[in-house]
Design a protein around this motif. Sequence first.
Motif, short mmCIF file in Angstrom:
data_model
loop_
_atom_site.label_atom_id
_atom_site.label_comp_id
_atom_site.label_asym_id
_atom_site.label_seq_id
_atom_site.Cartn_x
_atom_site.Cartn_y
_atom_site.Cartn_z
N ALA A 71 0.82 -1.14 -0.11
CA ALA A 71 0.16 0.40 0.11
C ALA A 71 1.04 1.19 -0.54
O ALA A 71 0.46 2.32 -0.38
N TRP A 72 1.82 1.28 0.88
CA TRP A 72 2.32 2.34 0.90
C TRP A 72 3.67 3.06 -0.22
O TRP A 72 3.17 3.65 -0.73
N SER A 73 4.05 1.37 -1.07
CA SER A 73 5.12 1.77 -2.33
C SER A 73 3.51 2.40 -3.65
O SER A 73 4.63 2.57 -4.42
N SER A 74 2.45 1.45 -3.57
CA SER A 74 1.99 1.62 -4.12
C SER A 74 0.88 4.04 -4.54
O SER A 74 0.76 3.74 -5.01
N PHE A 75 1.63 4.36 -3.10
CA PHE A 75 1.04 5.35 -3.00
C PHE A 75 1.83 6.71 -3.13
O PHE A 75 1.66 7.59 -3.16
N VAL A 76 2.63 6.45 -2.80
CA VAL A 76 4.17 7.09 -1.43
C VAL A 76 4.86 6.90 -2.64
O VAL A 76 5.30 6.10 -2.81
N LEU A 77 4.96 7.64 -3.75
CA LEU A 77 7.00 7.51 -4.47
C LEU A 77 8.52 7.99 -3.58
O LEU A 77 8.27 9.79 -2.55
N PRO A 78 9.21 7.58 -3.77
CA PRO A 78 10.54 8.57 -2.98
C PRO A 78 10.79 9.94 -2.81
O PRO A 78 10.99 9.49 -4.12
N PHE A 117 -2.31 -0.57 11.30
CA PHE A 117 -2.60 0.80 11.59
C PHE A 117 -1.21 1.93 11.66
O PHE A 117 -1.83 2.88 11.05
N SER A 118 -0.15 1.82 11.55
CA SER A 118 1.30 2.32 11.76
C SER A 118 1.32 2.64 9.70
O SER A 118 1.32 4.19 9.28
N TYR A 119 1.45 1.98 9.17
CA TYR A 119 0.84 1.89 7.38
C TYR A 119 0.05 2.87 7.24
O TYR A 119 -0.20 3.99 6.45
N GLY A 120 -1.38 2.35 7.77
CA GLY A 120 -2.53 3.84 7.79
C GLY A 120 -2.41 4.34 7.87
O GLY A 120 -2.80 5.88 7.30
N ALA A 122 0.15 6.67 8.27
CA ALA A 122 1.00 6.88 7.86
C ALA A 122 0.74 7.67 5.84
O ALA A 122 0.52 8.74 5.48
N LEU A 123 -0.46 6.69 5.33
CA LEU A 123 -1.06 6.87 4.11
C LEU A 123 -1.85 8.46 4.31
O LEU A 123 -1.35 9.10 3.46
N LEU A 148 -6.27 7.43 0.43
CA LEU A 148 -7.38 7.54 1.61
C LEU A 148 -8.39 6.81 1.67
O LEU A 148 -7.74 5.33 3.37
N PHE A 149 -8.18 5.28 1.09
CA PHE A 149 -9.29 4.89 1.58
C PHE A 149 -8.82 3.35 1.45
O PHE A 149 -9.03 2.70 2.73
N ALA A 150 -7.21 3.33 1.15
CA ALA A 150 -5.99 2.20 1.38
C ALA A 150 -5.61 2.96 3.13
O ALA A 150 -6.33 1.70 3.95
N GLY A 151 -5.49 3.44 3.26
CA GLY A 151 -5.32 4.15 5.15
C GLY A 151 -5.95 3.64 5.89
O GLY A 151 -5.98 2.94 6.69
N PHE A 152 -7.87 4.21 5.07
CA PHE A 152 -8.80 3.27 5.94
C PHE A 152 -8.66 2.03 6.37
O PHE A 152 -9.35 1.92 7.25
#
Length: 343
Positions: A71-78, A117-120, A122-123, A148-152
């Motif tokens: 999820a993190w790599s799908s929505f956040v770029l380095p 929960f931590s990654y959610g 973070a998103l 936001l949906f992924a985080g939720f």
Amino acid sequence: MLSVPFPVITLIALLLLIAALCTAGARHNGALRFLFASFILILTNTLRWEFHSDLLRNLQSVMAIFLPAIAWSSFVLPGEHRQKRYVLMLFVPVVLSLLIRLLWAPATDVVLGILFFSYGVALFRATGKPPFHSLRPGEISHSDRLALFAGFFLCSSALTDLLIAVDFGFSGGKYATSIVAVTQFALLPLVGTLIFRLINPPPLIGSAPGQEQNREKERAGTAELTALYRKLEKQVREDELYLNPDVTLALLARKTGIPARHVSAAVNSVRQCNVSQWINGFRVERAKALLINTALPVTQIMMESGFMTKSNFNREFLRLSGTSPGAYRQQARDNSGLTAEKA
């Protein structure tokens, strides 16, 4: 992770969301990757409960460890100056969780809850918007809405496992099925909203009647919207309104003297995107010029182009250019070098 015996409704909802995203005008490969991973995880968990398979149980546990990182790599770029931190956040929690599972299996559920929960959270922070941000058209992009949906989704999964663990501790799992049902149904309105937004973009002014007598009015309306858009674009470029990081549809309406609904309709009609995406297009255009013609750091270029967060800058740059800011600058330098050699 998701202790769901037969989550048929959840699987169907995810399939509908995947289908809606595939048919939407602007596809988001990261979101598709996350949704497919979630679907496979829940399907594996369903088969595990159906056949009581230890193999599937172990496979599901390992897959659950990887889902937050996906999820993190799908929505956040380095970011250009946060590459090391990005890699650490992407891999270290996964490696530690796998080690804990191998060395102390009973702690796996607790570790997964913390991980999800931590990654959610973070998103939520990566989008720069609160979890329950307004879903009104033009105020939030599809990319942010999906993030936001992924985080939720991750936070909801963590909460589900926590409640189930407490239930097993106090009543032997008496209410586990009810807990799962409630948390799953809580996701359905959000999934439905996402599907509706993807397949029903914000409407233009008025309706679009199919009667022959209204076709001339529709053509006239399109011409008016085109003329209005040209006027709007000219003022946005000349006054550089896109450089204001806090620019909104309401602010554009005040600055240009054009009603907000007319601004939104003109942009939707001519550019086939919402106002937020349209403004980001000007910002990316400016960022490209600065990347090519200056040696400014990418972070400074981000701020001078009107972006507030690095994640949003990278995401919009990738959406519009197909590459990251750093790679775009390097490609421009390489092309410039080849041109000089030929000369």
